[in-house]
Design a protein around this motif. Structure first.
Motif, short mmCIF file in Angstrom:
data_model
loop_
_atom_site.label_atom_id
_atom_site.label_comp_id
_atom_site.label_asym_id
_atom_site.label_seq_id
_atom_site.Cartn_x
_atom_site.Cartn_y
_atom_site.Cartn_z
N GLY A 1 -1.09 3.65 30.51
CA GLY A 1 -2.39 3.93 29.93
C GLY A 1 -3.55 3.47 30.78
O GLY A 1 -4.70 3.45 30.31
N ARG A 2 -3.30 3.15 32.02
CA ARG A 2 -4.35 2.65 32.91
C ARG A 2 -4.90 3.77 33.79
O ARG A 2 -4.19 4.70 34.14
N ALA A 3 -6.20 3.61 34.15
CA ALA A 3 -6.82 4.57 35.06
C ALA A 3 -6.20 4.42 36.44
O ALA A 3 -5.87 3.31 36.88
N VAL A 4 -6.05 5.53 37.14
CA VAL A 4 -5.52 5.54 38.51
C VAL A 4 -6.67 5.86 39.45
O VAL A 4 -7.23 6.96 39.41
N GLY A 5 -7.03 4.89 40.28
CA GLY A 5 -8.11 5.11 41.23
C GLY A 5 -9.46 5.22 40.57
O GLY A 5 -9.66 4.89 39.40
N ALA A 6 -10.42 5.73 41.33
CA ALA A 6 -11.81 5.84 40.85
C ALA A 6 -12.04 7.24 40.29
O ALA A 6 -11.41 8.20 40.71
N PRO A 7 -12.96 7.34 39.33
CA PRO A 7 -13.29 8.68 38.81
C PRO A 7 -13.95 9.53 39.88
O PRO A 7 -14.65 9.03 40.76
N ILE A 8 -13.71 10.83 39.82
CA ILE A 8 -14.34 11.78 40.73
C ILE A 8 -15.58 12.34 40.04
O ILE A 8 -15.49 12.90 38.95
N THR A 9 -16.73 12.17 40.66
CA THR A 9 -17.96 12.73 40.14
C THR A 9 -18.23 14.04 40.86
O THR A 9 -18.42 14.06 42.08
N VAL A 10 -18.24 15.12 40.10
CA VAL A 10 -18.36 16.45 40.72
C VAL A 10 -19.80 16.74 41.10
O VAL A 10 -20.07 17.34 42.13
N GLY A 11 -20.74 16.35 40.26
CA GLY A 11 -22.15 16.61 40.52
C GLY A 11 -22.88 16.75 39.21
O GLY A 11 -22.30 17.04 38.18
N SER A 12 -24.18 16.54 39.24
CA SER A 12 -24.98 16.62 38.03
C SER A 12 -24.90 18.01 37.42
O SER A 12 -25.09 19.02 38.09
N GLU A 13 -24.55 18.06 36.13
CA GLU A 13 -24.48 19.32 35.37
C GLU A 13 -23.45 20.30 35.93
O GLU A 13 -23.54 21.50 35.68
N VAL A 14 -22.47 19.79 36.69
CA VAL A 14 -21.39 20.65 37.18
C VAL A 14 -20.11 20.20 36.49
O VAL A 14 -19.65 19.08 36.69
N MET A 15 -19.54 21.06 35.68
CA MET A 15 -18.36 20.71 34.91
C MET A 15 -17.12 21.42 35.43
O MET A 15 -17.15 22.62 35.67
N VAL A 16 -16.04 20.66 35.60
CA VAL A 16 -14.74 21.24 35.93
C VAL A 16 -14.07 21.65 34.62
O VAL A 16 -13.85 20.82 33.74
#
Length: 678
Positions: free
Chosen positions: A590-605
């Motif tokens: 249940g732990r996070a793996v690595g750092a979150p990826i920030t795609v960009g402001s107002e850009v949703m994957v």
């Protein structure tokens, strides 16, 4: 119906506009024709809503959810573009006046017609609520009277406009019409399904009297009446008055559900012409007007769809200034001059490289080498959504905008066999699909879960997903998936995930998450013992055997999770959310793996897929790009790939050598080795 004005667009996406059908507080509606000759109603959203920074994300979410509503009493949403300068959506065109127009021109409804109206509206709300939506803006202008009954339109759009409250953030105007709001909406609270029932009662009063039950000289006074005053029910037929009074209870808990309302109404006598003769005359007149309009655009005149150039999709330079996503369509007519061979539902075409550095419509530059170009492009006659390769990589499947599942032979680059139709009737739309481990069987989600023989395209079984955790009545399925070990099959409903033995197809358990959630997904761990279920901005992990939550929720996203997928080895969960981030989690700990990826402001994957070896994650965004990340380091690989339109699916195939992407009507195949070197 009004002729187009000089300032009106002549083309909206792939649809050529013909006339204006109407205007309202949320925007205007145009009659248009599609490339396949089908008539559609195109809603152009008013500019005041576009100014709200969060509108496009909400609009995109609501449109995707609205596409899952398709019943006999609703006009199905078939296409949309939340990223256009003026966002729009297209729904099936249904000839018939709005209730507001019918009452104004022909007079109020009598008791029999009003009872028929009440039954139709209740049945429509059953369909909308089963899909996890709340209409939020049910009013006379959003109810069409048709030759066979009625249609409810514009569900979900009010929610996109209102954001966290019920008012437009920049203008101070109230979203919706005050006379048909529920008390909870008037107080600024988030409306639930009972709010739609209250609005239904107000619509009934209007149909029989020509005005709402809380009419007053000003909007503040109307809202005050909605909150505190008894509804004006004088002049209603006795049977209709009883129904309206129950719906207009101030306390949501005191109102009947749509199902209960249908029970109170009882049986409605079938009729070939359900409305008064004057209303049917309006319907006929509207159809005649459309016929004359289409005659003016007959083949004897100019081509209805002139050839369009086919831009070469290319990699996007992230440093280049953005000009906004292009919404061009890759039409078969335009591609013929470039060597596109039409085959069945679409056409494959090889795209050669080039050295151009011309600015791409998405704001990037065209690639300087052929290695950054797709190796093949398929143009479809309908919009496509979601992609998946069969386990052996020989077939590529996608959901068609015509409620079918379509297949393409990867080797020959041609459509393969007949599409799979979800079944008979409007509710049989396919929302998701999944191949089993062998590739011989395919499961679809929509009106429950259905299993199909991939070779013959014949239905093998129909499995029921309960409507609610407390009810065995069948409901819709929003997602479906097999466990990586092939033992289990899961179907996600509104409040639970139903689980079956994949071989015997017998129910073996369920995971209940206790509240309506149309974003629910099916994501099993590798051994099938755990199930990850998005819950707003968190992800809850459940023990499949007990159905109980296992450990703590996976926290980190700050907005609703859009996509969730488990890696091929079954250990790592990838999630993407409306907060413009992608995160990885270890399912066991249940732990996070690595750092979150920030795609960009107002850009949703919105769509993600792991490569077969689990080392690469592909993500498709609403801004028209596909991005690759190294799972171990969370670093970007190569440059973003610009598709020129909202990405509606990504998938790895060919043992990880090929990446498939889809944007509206265009599927492209990319050489992964070339992309990772770019």
């Amino acid at each position: 119906m009004k002729p187009l004005e000089a300032s009106d667009p002549r083309q909206v996406g792939p649809y050529r506009t013909l006339a204006e059908l109407g205007r309202g507080g949320m925007g205007r509606v145009l009659l248009a024709g599609g490339p396949d000759g089908r008539l559609v109603a195109v809603k152009l959203v008013d500019e005041q809503f576009v100014e709200d920074d969060g509108f496009r994300a909400r609009f995109r979410r609501e449109v995707r959810a609205s596409r899952q509503v398709a019943g006999a009493y609703t006009a199905a949403v078939i296409d949309a573009d939340p990223e256009a300068p003026t966002p729009w959506l297209a729904s099936v065109y249904v000839p018939g006046p709005a209730l507001q127009t019918a009452v104004a021109r022909t007079g109020v409804l009598d008791g029999e017609a009003a009872s028929r109206l009440a039954a139709g509206l209740a049945a429509a709300l059953v369909e909308v609520h089963r899909s996890g939506l709340v209409h939020r803006d049910l009013k006379p202008s959003n109810v069409l009277l048709t030759g066979d009954g009625l249609r409810v339109i514009d569900f979900g759009i009010a929610r996109a406009a209102e954001g966290d409250g019920t008012r437009v953030t920049r203008t101070g105007m109230l979203v919706g019409t005050a006379s048909y709001m529920s008390p909870e909406q008037a107080r600024g609270e988030s409306p639930g399904q009972a709010s739609d029932v209250f609005s239904l009662g107000s619509v009934l009063v209007y149909a029989c009297t020509g005005q709402g039950p809380f009419t007053a000289g000003s909007v503040p006074q109307v809202l005050h009446n909605v909150l505190t005053a008894a509804p004006a029910l004088d002049g209603l037929p006795a049977r209709v008055r009883e129904l309206a009074e129950a719906c207009l209870a101030k306390n949501p808990a005191d109102r009947p559900t749509p199902e209960q309302l249908l029970g109170r109404i009882g049986g409605v006598v079938p009729a070939a012409r359900p409305w008064p003769p004057a209303v049917h005359a309006l319907i006929a007149a509207q159809q005649d007007e459309v016929d004359r309009l289409l005659h003016a655009h007959s083949p004897a005149g100019p081509p209805f769809y002139p050839p369009a150039p086919v831009p070469a999709p290319t990699a996007v330079d992230p440093a280049a200034p953005s000009g906004g996503p292009s919404r061009r369509r890759f039409l078969v007519a335009g591609g013929a001059a470039l060597g596109v061979a039409a085959v069945g539902a679409g056409a494959w075409a090889s795209v050669s490289g080039g050295g151009s550095t011309k600015r791409h419509p998405t704001g990037g530059k065209r690639a300087g080498t052929a290695a950054q170009r797709p190796v093949a492009t398929l143009t479809s006659d309908v919009p496509l959504d979601r992609l998946a390769f069969s386990p052996d990589g020989s077939l590529l499947a996608a959901i068609g905008g015509d409620a079918t599942l379509r297949f393409f032979d990867v080797a020959s680059r041609q459509p393969s066999g007949d599409p799979i139709k979800g079944g008979t009737g409007d509710r049989a739309r396919i929302a998701a699909f999944s191949f089993d481990r062998t590739g011989d069987t395919l499961a679809t989600a929509g009106d429950g879960v259905k299993l199909w023989d991939v070779r013959t395209r014949r239905q093998l079984a129909a499995l029921t997903v309960p409507l609610m955790a407390s009810m065995d009545a069948p409901g819709p399925a929003h997602d479906v998936g097999y466990s990586p070990d092939g033992r289990l099959l899961g179907g996600a409903g509104m409040e639970l995930v139903q689980i079956w033995d994949a071989h015997s197809r017998a129910p073996v358990g369920k995971v209940e998450f206790g509240h309506a959630d149309i974003m629910s997904k099916v994501a099993f761990s590798g051994d099938g013992k755990l199930l990850a279920v998005p819950d707003e901005s968190a992800v809850k992990v459940y023990d499949v055997a007990s159905g109980k939550q296992s450990g703590q929720s996976l926290l980190g996203h700050t907005a609703a999770v859009i996509a969730a997928q488990v890696s091929p080895d079954g250990h790592t969960l990838a999630t993407a959310a409306y907060d413009s981030t992608v995160r990885f989690w270890d399912l066991q700990t249940g732990r996070a793996v690595g750092a979150p990826i920030t795609v960009g402001s107002e850009v949703m994957v919105e769509f993600i897929d792991f490569s077969p070896d689990g080392r690469i994650l592909a993500g498709g965004t609403q801004d028209g790009t596909v991005r690759l990340w190294d799972v171990a380091s969370q670093r970007a690989i190569g440059k973003p790939i610009g598709l020129g339109g909202e990405v509606t699916g990504v998938a790895f195939g060919g043992e990880g050598r090929t990446l498939a992407t889809v944007s509206k009507r265009t599927i492209q195949l990319w050489d992964l080795t070339a992309l990772t070197r770019a």
